[in-house]
Motif scaffolding. Structure first.
Motif, PDB file in Angstrom:
ATOM      1  N   VAL A   1      -7.376   5.432 -19.066  1.00  0.00           N
ATOM      2  CA  VAL A   1      -6.146   5.259 -19.854  1.00  0.00           C
ATOM      3  C   VAL A   1      -5.219   4.510 -18.862  1.00  0.00           C
ATOM      4  O   VAL A   1      -5.230   4.744 -17.591  1.00  0.00           O
ATOM      5  N   PRO A   2      -4.036   3.872 -19.419  1.00  0.00           N
ATOM      6  CA  PRO A   2      -3.117   3.014 -18.462  1.00  0.00           C
ATOM      7  C   PRO A   2      -2.503   4.078 -17.463  1.00  0.00           C
ATOM      8  O   PRO A   2      -2.130   3.755 -16.306  1.00  0.00           O
ATOM      9  N   SER A   3      -1.984   5.342 -18.144  1.00  0.00           N
ATOM     10  CA  SER A   3      -1.621   6.355 -16.855  1.00  0.00           C
ATOM     11  C   SER A   3      -2.295   6.586 -15.816  1.00  0.00           C
ATOM     12  O   SER A   3      -1.776   6.733 -14.672  1.00  0.00           O
ATOM     13  N   LEU A   4      -3.755   6.962 -16.005  1.00  0.00           N
ATOM     14  CA  LEU A   4      -4.529   7.256 -15.148  1.00  0.00           C
ATOM     15  C   LEU A   4      -4.610   6.063 -14.228  1.00  0.00           C
ATOM     16  O   LEU A   4      -4.905   6.219 -13.186  1.00  0.00           O
ATOM     17  N   VAL A   5      -4.729   4.794 -14.710  1.00  0.00           N
ATOM     18  CA  VAL A   5      -4.936   3.587 -13.645  1.00  0.00           C
ATOM     19  C   VAL A   5      -3.640   3.552 -12.921  1.00  0.00           C
ATOM     20  O   VAL A   5      -3.888   3.292 -11.842  1.00  0.00           O
ATOM     21  N   ILE A   6      -2.762   3.628 -13.482  1.00  0.00           N
ATOM     22  CA  ILE A   6      -1.277   3.645 -12.716  1.00  0.00           C
ATOM     23  C   ILE A   6      -1.264   4.789 -11.594  1.00  0.00           C
ATOM     24  O   ILE A   6      -1.178   4.565 -10.234  1.00  0.00           O
ATOM     25  N   TYR A   7      -1.894   5.774 -11.721  1.00  0.00           N
ATOM     26  CA  TYR A   7      -1.898   7.182 -10.876  1.00  0.00           C
ATOM     27  C   TYR A   7      -3.033   6.725  -9.666  1.00  0.00           C
ATOM     28  O   TYR A   7      -2.625   6.742  -8.344  1.00  0.00           O
ATOM     29  N   LEU A   8      -4.268   6.325 -10.210  1.00  0.00           N
ATOM     30  CA  LEU A   8      -5.077   5.942  -9.228  1.00  0.00           C
ATOM     31  C   LEU A   8      -4.747   4.863  -8.195  1.00  0.00           C
ATOM     32  O   LEU A   8      -5.215   4.842  -7.062  1.00  0.00           O
ATOM     33  N   ARG A   9      -4.409   3.871  -8.853  1.00  0.00           N
ATOM     34  CA  ARG A   9      -3.796   2.688  -7.894  1.00  0.00           C
ATOM     35  C   ARG A   9      -2.788   2.751  -7.082  1.00  0.00           C
ATOM     36  O   ARG A   9      -2.863   2.440  -5.839  1.00  0.00           O
ATOM     37  N   ALA A  10      -1.829   3.715  -7.627  1.00  0.00           N
ATOM     38  CA  ALA A  10      -0.591   4.033  -6.607  1.00  0.00           C
ATOM     39  C   ALA A  10      -0.936   5.184  -5.603  1.00  0.00           C
ATOM     40  O   ALA A  10      -0.433   4.624  -4.428  1.00  0.00           O
TER      41      ALA A  10
ATOM     42  N   VAL B   1      -4.160   6.715  -4.990  1.00  0.00           N
ATOM     43  CA  VAL B   1      -5.419   6.810  -4.344  1.00  0.00           C
ATOM     44  C   VAL B   1      -6.078   5.557  -3.571  1.00  0.00           C
ATOM     45  O   VAL B   1      -6.590   5.658  -2.480  1.00  0.00           O
ATOM     46  N   THR B   2      -5.751   4.468  -4.363  1.00  0.00           N
ATOM     47  CA  THR B   2      -6.370   3.280  -3.566  1.00  0.00           C
ATOM     48  C   THR B   2      -5.387   2.396  -3.121  1.00  0.00           C
ATOM     49  O   THR B   2      -5.792   1.430  -2.324  1.00  0.00           O
ATOM     50  N   GLY B   3      -4.194   2.946  -3.072  1.00  0.00           N
ATOM     51  CA  GLY B   3      -3.191   2.144  -2.231  1.00  0.00           C
ATOM     52  C   GLY B   3      -2.667   0.886  -2.604  1.00  0.00           C
ATOM     53  O   GLY B   3      -2.279  -0.082  -2.117  1.00  0.00           O
ATOM     54  N   GLN B   4      -2.584   0.639  -4.096  1.00  0.00           N
ATOM     55  CA  GLN B   4      -2.383  -0.519  -4.662  1.00  0.00           C
ATOM     56  C   GLN B   4      -0.809  -0.222  -5.516  1.00  0.00           C
ATOM     57  O   GLN B   4      -1.115  -0.455  -6.831  1.00  0.00           O
ATOM     58  N   VAL B   5       0.162   0.016  -4.772  1.00  0.00           N
ATOM     59  CA  VAL B   5       1.251   0.136  -5.347  1.00  0.00           C
ATOM     60  C   VAL B   5       1.864  -0.814  -6.142  1.00  0.00           C
ATOM     61  O   VAL B   5       2.579  -0.696  -7.491  1.00  0.00           O
ATOM     62  N   GLY B   6       1.991  -2.040  -5.791  1.00  0.00           N
ATOM     63  CA  GLY B   6       2.283  -3.178  -6.552  1.00  0.00           C
ATOM     64  C   GLY B   6       1.594  -3.579  -7.898  1.00  0.00           C
ATOM     65  O   GLY B   6       2.368  -3.721  -8.844  1.00  0.00           O
ATOM     66  N   SER B   7       0.413  -3.270  -7.908  1.00  0.00           N
ATOM     67  CA  SER B   7      -0.569  -3.306  -8.902  1.00  0.00           C
ATOM     68  C   SER B   7      -0.174  -2.421  -9.957  1.00  0.00           C
ATOM     69  O   SER B   7      -0.333  -2.330 -11.010  1.00  0.00           O
ATOM     70  N   ALA B   8      -0.112  -1.053  -9.346  1.00  0.00           N
ATOM     71  CA  ALA B   8       0.215   0.181 -10.269  1.00  0.00           C
ATOM     72  C   ALA B   8       1.707  -0.255 -11.056  1.00  0.00           C
ATOM     73  O   ALA B   8       1.641   0.069 -12.276  1.00  0.00           O
ATOM     74  N   ALA B   9       2.499  -0.619 -10.083  1.00  0.00           N
ATOM     75  CA  ALA B   9       3.851  -0.828 -10.927  1.00  0.00           C
ATOM     76  C   ALA B   9       3.767  -1.967 -11.910  1.00  0.00           C
ATOM     77  O   ALA B   9       4.358  -1.898 -13.135  1.00  0.00           O
ATOM     78  N   ALA B  10       2.780  -3.166 -11.754  1.00  0.00           N
ATOM     79  CA  ALA B  10       2.689  -3.997 -12.977  1.00  0.00           C
ATOM     80  C   ALA B  10       2.073  -3.322 -13.991  1.00  0.00           C
ATOM     81  O   ALA B  10       2.631  -3.821 -15.224  1.00  0.00           O
ATOM     82  N   VAL B  11       1.147  -2.592 -14.019  1.00  0.00           N
ATOM     83  CA  VAL B  11       0.621  -1.736 -15.116  1.00  0.00           C
ATOM     84  C   VAL B  11       1.698  -1.128 -15.738  1.00  0.00           C
ATOM     85  O   VAL B  11       1.777  -1.108 -16.965  1.00  0.00           O
ATOM     86  N   ALA B  12       2.516  -0.189 -14.824  1.00  0.00           N
ATOM     87  CA  ALA B  12       3.569   0.468 -15.369  1.00  0.00           C
ATOM     88  C   ALA B  12       4.741  -0.317 -16.086  1.00  0.00           C
ATOM     89  O   ALA B  12       5.009   0.156 -17.243  1.00  0.00           O
ATOM     90  N   VAL B  13       5.019  -1.387 -15.776  1.00  0.00           N
ATOM     91  CA  VAL B  13       5.854  -2.107 -16.391  1.00  0.00           C
ATOM     92  C   VAL B  13       5.143  -2.700 -17.641  1.00  0.00           C
ATOM     93  O   VAL B  13       6.045  -2.747 -18.958  1.00  0.00           O
ATOM     94  N   VAL B  14       3.927  -2.887 -17.916  1.00  0.00           N
ATOM     95  CA  VAL B  14       3.300  -3.413 -19.118  1.00  0.00           C
ATOM     96  C   VAL B  14       3.129  -2.420 -20.131  1.00  0.00           C
ATOM     97  O   VAL B  14       3.721  -2.467 -21.456  1.00  0.00           O
ATOM     98  N   LEU B  15       2.983  -1.095 -19.560  1.00  0.00           N
ATOM     99  CA  LEU B  15       2.935   0.005 -20.485  1.00  0.00           C
ATOM    100  C   LEU B  15       4.313   0.311 -21.006  1.00  0.00           C
ATOM    101  O   LEU B  15       4.248   0.709 -22.362  1.00  0.00           O
TER     102      LEU B  15
ATOM    103  N   ASP C   1       0.706  -1.232   0.093  1.00  0.00           N
ATOM    104  CA  ASP C   1      -0.084   0.009  -0.111  1.00  0.00           C
ATOM    105  C   ASP C   1       0.767   1.228  -0.099  1.00  0.00           C
ATOM    106  O   ASP C   1       0.362   2.453  -0.126  1.00  0.00           O
ATOM    107  N   GLY C   2       2.142   1.205  -0.055  1.00  0.00           N
ATOM    108  CA  GLY C   2       3.072   2.067  -0.106  1.00  0.00           C
ATOM    109  C   GLY C   2       3.401   2.766   1.278  1.00  0.00           C
ATOM    110  O   GLY C   2       4.416   3.549   1.381  1.00  0.00           O
ATOM    111  N   ILE C   3       2.829   2.261   2.288  1.00  0.00           N
ATOM    112  CA  ILE C   3       3.295   2.627   3.802  1.00  0.00           C
ATOM    113  C   ILE C   3       3.697   1.344   4.535  1.00  0.00           C
ATOM    114  O   ILE C   3       4.806   1.314   5.190  1.00  0.00           O
ATOM    115  N   GLY C   4       2.738   0.172   4.702  1.00  0.00           N
ATOM    116  CA  GLY C   4       3.254  -0.867   5.707  1.00  0.00           C
ATOM    117  C   GLY C   4       3.926  -1.903   4.716  1.00  0.00           C
ATOM    118  O   GLY C   4       4.733  -1.659   3.867  1.00  0.00           O
TER     119      GLY C   4
END
Length: 271
Positions: A224-233, A235-249, A20-23
């Motif tokens: 769009v992918p960049s917006l999904v990355i931002y929201l997950r990283a 807003v919703t605290g899904q940093v790992g998922s956001a990183a995966a989308v970023a890697v695919v992009l 989640d970016g913190i824990g």
């Protein structure tokens, strides 16, 4: 190494965790990548990006090529001023562009006012809030923003072509289409490759324009992918998922760039 490779590798490493970016981090393996493929958000977001690419890259390049073909036969005075005007969207901040076009496409904005005056009031709508037209409306803004870049590149390339080649083609009886195909297009091939690379990347990576105009709405129609990355990283605290989308992009962008470069290099060798 410090500002590109290390952050890139760190992003790849984070994509294998739930965090989640913190824990504390929890190993997820390929689950984040599996969710990218099987989820109901990321794949449509890449589909929306593909639609935007057609507006950011394909349409501006085709329009610019058509105009350059005409300019090759009919020289225009004040080309320096024309270049400056065409390039103006490139020096305006995307946030300013987004805010301006919100007003232009508003239900009471200039576009809808014009439609009402010419008897097409039934067509008027809140373009950026319409489920069908929100994504194409953003695409039109992207076409306006990238068209000037393509034109400036192509005009510069056209001026580097010896005038004797155009004269020889006309002496041989070449019409406008044949002259464009045999002289103009081969002469600006490298500029077309540069324009295609830059505009495709702009379409795939676009974030600020979407965030300012629609924030992904209505619903998820302009995700769009960049917006999904931002929201997950953030807003919703899904940093790992956001990183995966970023890697695919990143992988998609790298593959497209390599393909464009390889095609251009192959044709250069054949020449």
């Amino acid at each position: 190494a410090a500002f590109v490779l290390v952050p890139l590798l760190n992003g790849v490493w984070l994509s294998f965790f739930r965090w989640d970016g913190i824990g504390p981090r929890e190993w997820a393996g390929l689950d984040n990548y599996r969710e990218v493929v099987e989820g109901d958000t990321v794949v449509p977001a890449f589909g929306h990006a593909a639609v935007l690419v057609s507006f950011f890259a394909v349409l501006p390049i085709l329009l610019a090529l058509a105009i350059v073909a005409a300019l090759a036969r009919v020289p225009v005075r004040g080309m320096g001023v024309l270049r400056a005007i065409l390039f103006l969207p490139q020096v305006v901040a995307p946030v300013v562009v987004g805010v301006s076009w919100i007003a232009i496409l508003d239900i009471d904005g200039p576009v809808n006012s014009f439609l009402r005056r010419v008897g097409l009031g039934s067509v008027a709508r809140a373009w950026l809030g319409d489920y069908t037209w929100a994504l194409p409306a953003i695409g039109v803004v992207g076409t306006w923003a990238t068209f000037g870049l393509c034109m400036v590149l192509f005009i510069s390339g056209m001026h580097a072509i010896p005038r004797s080649l155009f004269e020889a083609a006309r002496v041989d009886g070449a019409g406008p289409l044949r002259e464009f195909a045999t002289v103009t297009l081969p002469g600006i091939r490298n500029q077309v490759a540069v324009a295609l690379t830059l505009t495709v990347l702009a379409g795939l990576r676009t974030f600020d324009l979407v965030y300012v105009t629609t924030k992904g709405g209505p619903g998820t129609e302009t995700y769009v992918p960049s917006l999904v990355i931002y929201l997950r990283a953030f807003v919703t605290g899904q940093v790992g998922s956001a990183a995966a989308v970023a890697v695919v992009l990143t992988a998609v962008i790298l593959v497209i760039t390599l393909v464009i470069t390889r095609v251009v290099e192959t044709r250069e060798r054949r020449r």
